[in-house]
Write an enzyme that holds these catalytic residues in place. Sequence first.
Site, mmCIF file in Angstrom:
data_model
loop_
_atom_site.group_PDB
_atom_site.id
_atom_site.type_symbol
_atom_site.label_atom_id
_atom_site.label_comp_id
_atom_site.label_asym_id
_atom_site.label_seq_id
_atom_site.Cartn_x
_atom_site.Cartn_y
_atom_site.Cartn_z
ATOM 1 N N SER A 128 -42.378 -5.036 2.375
ATOM 2 C CA SER A 128 -41.709 -5.039 3.867
ATOM 3 C C SER A 128 -42.765 -4.908 4.794
ATOM 4 C CB SER A 128 -40.834 -3.839 3.793
ATOM 5 O OG SER A 128 -39.860 -3.837 2.804
HETATM 6 N N1 SAH Z 1 -40.041 -1.382 -1.673
HETATM 7 C C1 SAH Z 1 -40.899 -2.646 -1.916
HETATM 8 C C2 SAH Z 1 -40.227 -3.891 -1.373
HETATM 9 C C3 SAH Z 1 -39.753 -4.542 -2.492
HETATM 10 S S1 SAH Z 1 -38.676 -6.011 -2.187
HETATM 11 C C4 SAH Z 1 -42.285 -2.296 -1.333
HETATM 12 O O1 SAH Z 1 -42.706 -1.348 -0.949
HETATM 13 O O2 SAH Z 1 -43.181 -3.167 -2.037
HETATM 14 C C5 SAH Z 1 -37.357 -5.673 -3.145
HETATM 15 C C6 SAH Z 1 -37.657 -5.373 -4.504
HETATM 16 O O3 SAH Z 1 -36.301 -4.751 -5.044
HETATM 17 C C7 SAH Z 1 -37.924 -6.542 -5.250
HETATM 18 O O4 SAH Z 1 -39.220 -6.238 -5.984
HETATM 19 C C8 SAH Z 1 -36.941 -6.733 -6.232
HETATM 20 O O5 SAH Z 1 -37.368 -7.324 -7.378
HETATM 21 C C9 SAH Z 1 -36.275 -5.745 -6.399
HETATM 22 N N2 SAH Z 1 -34.780 -5.512 -6.588
HETATM 23 C C10 SAH Z 1 -33.848 -6.543 -6.328
HETATM 24 N N3 SAH Z 1 -32.678 -6.155 -6.855
HETATM 25 C C11 SAH Z 1 -32.771 -5.035 -7.697
HETATM 26 C C12 SAH Z 1 -32.036 -4.176 -8.235
HETATM 27 N N4 SAH Z 1 -30.766 -4.481 -8.512
HETATM 28 N N5 SAH Z 1 -32.403 -3.015 -8.863
HETATM 29 C C13 SAH Z 1 -33.839 -2.769 -8.817
HETATM 30 N N6 SAH Z 1 -34.481 -3.624 -8.266
HETATM 31 C C14 SAH Z 1 -34.136 -4.792 -7.264
#
Ligand code: SAH
Length: 232
Positions: A82
């Site tokens: 993000s």
């Molecule tokens: N917090 C992260 C941003 C990640 S983007 C950072 O600081 O880099 C969102 C993430 O959520 C992705 O890696 C994706 O694979 C994960 N995601 C999507 N659906 C999910 C679910 N149901 N449970 C766990 N993770 C999930």
Amino acid sequence: MKVIWILSIAGIGTNTLLFFQPKFEILREKMVKYQIEARGIKSETVLSAMRKVPRHEFVPEKYRREAYNDYPLPIGHGQTISQPYIVALMTELADITKGEKVLEIGAGSGYQAAILAEITDSVYTIEIIPELAKSVRKRFLQLGYKNIAVKNADGYYGWKKFAPFDAIIVTAAAEHVPPPLIRQLNEGGKMVIPVGHQFQVQNLMVIEKKDGKIRCRNVLPVRFVPLVREKK
Ligand code: SAH
């Protein structure tokens, strides 16, 4: 003679490399000042965590120079880290104090979890993509984050074993607020979650559990990758 010659060549090499290396601390300081403080983030704990965590260590090599810029970046598997301001805002809204237990859904690069781990000592994060869960574990180990537990699972169900949580941060957009996460929120706790469909405007919401009641408020429109569901 030969030794000196080799050393001096090595010396020049290192200096040249250092010269061309972006000064990450300076970029980080600027990021905090112009992207985060300037937009109204006031919490000293959040600001100092943002000043401390080396964001460039959480992005793929080819994006390192852009790590402190004002936008999200690809982290592979169609996912993104993000925008720095959004990380700071979500952390401030979650209102975490030292000693509290925090759950993050969507570990991705691990950056948001690392910010949380600078503020409190027990952070739990769930990632649905096995490769990302594996690489984030490795990154935490390399960077010395010992207070973050990673689980590879569908975060929709939370992490019952360690519930209740004082704060929950969801970093992928959900079509509705997952009821298991509401159940796993502690009394007085806050959940910060983007809610909405993938190609529509999503709302960043704060959900608060107080005296057994649930209160919700919209903070601002956002755009997140979707919270995907495990295929059963
Ligand atoms: N917090 C992260 C941003 C990640 S983007 C950072 O600081 O880099 C969102 C993430 O959520 C992705 O890696 C994706 O694979 C994960 N995601 C999507 N659906 C999910 C679910 N149901 N449970 C766990 N993770 C999930």
